[in-house]
Design a protein around this motif. Structure first.
Motif, mmCIF file in Angstrom:
data_model
loop_
_atom_site.group_PDB
_atom_site.id
_atom_site.type_symbol
_atom_site.label_atom_id
_atom_site.label_comp_id
_atom_site.label_asym_id
_atom_site.label_seq_id
_atom_site.Cartn_x
_atom_site.Cartn_y
_atom_site.Cartn_z
ATOM 1 N N LYS A 22 -21.287 -1.215 47.029
ATOM 2 C CA LYS A 22 -20.426 -1.074 48.203
ATOM 3 C C LYS A 22 -21.179 -1.485 49.462
ATOM 4 O O LYS A 22 -20.637 -2.187 50.320
ATOM 5 C CB LYS A 22 -19.922 0.362 48.328
ATOM 6 C CG LYS A 22 -18.981 0.547 49.510
ATOM 7 C CD LYS A 22 -18.535 1.974 49.671
ATOM 8 C CE LYS A 22 -17.580 2.194 50.824
ATOM 9 N NZ LYS A 22 -17.753 1.399 52.001
ATOM 10 N N LEU A 23 -22.431 -1.076 49.580
ATOM 11 C CA LEU A 23 -23.247 -1.450 50.729
ATOM 12 C C LEU A 23 -23.391 -2.974 50.816
ATOM 13 O O LEU A 23 -23.235 -3.568 51.890
ATOM 14 C CB LEU A 23 -24.628 -0.787 50.633
ATOM 15 C CG LEU A 23 -25.609 -1.113 51.741
ATOM 16 C CD1 LEU A 23 -25.136 -0.524 53.058
ATOM 17 C CD2 LEU A 23 -26.981 -0.570 51.399
ATOM 18 N N ILE A 24 -23.651 -3.610 49.681
ATOM 19 C CA ILE A 24 -23.788 -5.072 49.654
ATOM 20 C C ILE A 24 -22.479 -5.727 50.080
ATOM 21 O O ILE A 24 -22.468 -6.627 50.925
ATOM 22 C CB ILE A 24 -24.219 -5.555 48.254
ATOM 23 C CG1 ILE A 24 -25.646 -5.098 47.941
ATOM 24 C CG2 ILE A 24 -24.112 -7.082 48.146
ATOM 25 C CD1 ILE A 24 -26.072 -5.295 46.492
ATOM 26 N N ARG A 25 -21.362 -5.269 49.514
ATOM 27 C CA ARG A 25 -20.066 -5.857 49.858
ATOM 28 C C ARG A 25 -19.727 -5.645 51.326
ATOM 29 O O ARG A 25 -19.207 -6.546 51.990
ATOM 30 C CB ARG A 25 -18.963 -5.268 48.985
ATOM 31 C CG ARG A 25 -19.001 -5.785 47.570
ATOM 32 C CD ARG A 25 -17.752 -5.361 46.803
ATOM 33 N NE ARG A 25 -17.956 -5.618 45.404
ATOM 34 C CZ ARG A 25 -18.351 -4.700 44.523
ATOM 35 N NH1 ARG A 25 -18.530 -3.452 44.888
ATOM 36 N NH2 ARG A 25 -18.537 -5.028 43.264
ATOM 37 N N ASP A 26 -20.008 -4.453 51.855
ATOM 38 C CA ASP A 26 -19.752 -4.182 53.275
ATOM 39 C C ASP A 26 -20.560 -5.124 54.160
ATOM 40 O O ASP A 26 -20.045 -5.647 55.150
ATOM 41 C CB ASP A 26 -20.059 -2.727 53.618
ATOM 42 C CG ASP A 26 -19.050 -1.749 53.039
ATOM 43 O OD1 ASP A 26 -17.960 -2.187 52.601
ATOM 44 O OD2 ASP A 26 -19.354 -0.540 53.031
#
Length: 148
Positions: free
Chosen positions: A130-134
């Motif tokens: 999720k952090l990477i996608r954000d």
């Protein structure tokens, strides 16, 4: 534990179209993930980097343009399914993409390959993905600064 909020996947389209063949391929991959790993469609989406709505569109054969190859690759990598099987289902040559059917993709830089690998790796926690996608969404929406 079943995912009760999840709608039943649509039946695959019939016929010999690429949509029908790819829907059958996706259905088999999902069934294998469920039987072998206990994954729901929600689990599969989180672990492959392919959104639930995209998975459901693939299952329904609801697409006109070919699925994004990066998503197909991430889906296959997370499920340990050969990408060539997905390409065959789509009616594409294994590694040779015909330019009239699919836009040629330039080779990826090493750091981009690492990030795609993390998104496809089932061992990477969902919070990390999720952090990477954000961060990628932030970068994609950021205005490009032109030199000069």
């Amino acid at each position: 534990m079943p995912d009760r909020a999840q709608p039943a996947p649509p039946p695959p389209p019939s016929g010999g179209s690429p949509q029908a063949a790819f829907a059958r391929f996706v259905r088999r991959a999902i069934d294998d993930a469920k039987n072998e790993r206990g994954w729901t469609v929600t689990d599969l989406a989180a672990r492959t980097g392919v959104g639930r709505s995209t998975v459901f569109r693939w299952l329904a054969g609801d697409w006109q343009d070919y699925p994004e190859l990066a998503k197909v690759r991430g889906f296959c990598a997370a499920l340990d399914v050969p990408v060539s099987a997905a390409f065959r289902a789509l009616g594409l040559p294994d590694q040779e993409m015909s330019p009239d059917r699919v836009r040629a993709e330039p080779p990826l830089e090493a750091d981009v390959e690492v990030i795609l690998g993390r998104l496809a790796d089932p061992a990477v926690p969902a919070e990390e993905k999720k952090l990477i996608r954000d961060m990628l969404r932030y970068l994609a929406q950021r205005p490009v600064r032109r030199a000069g």
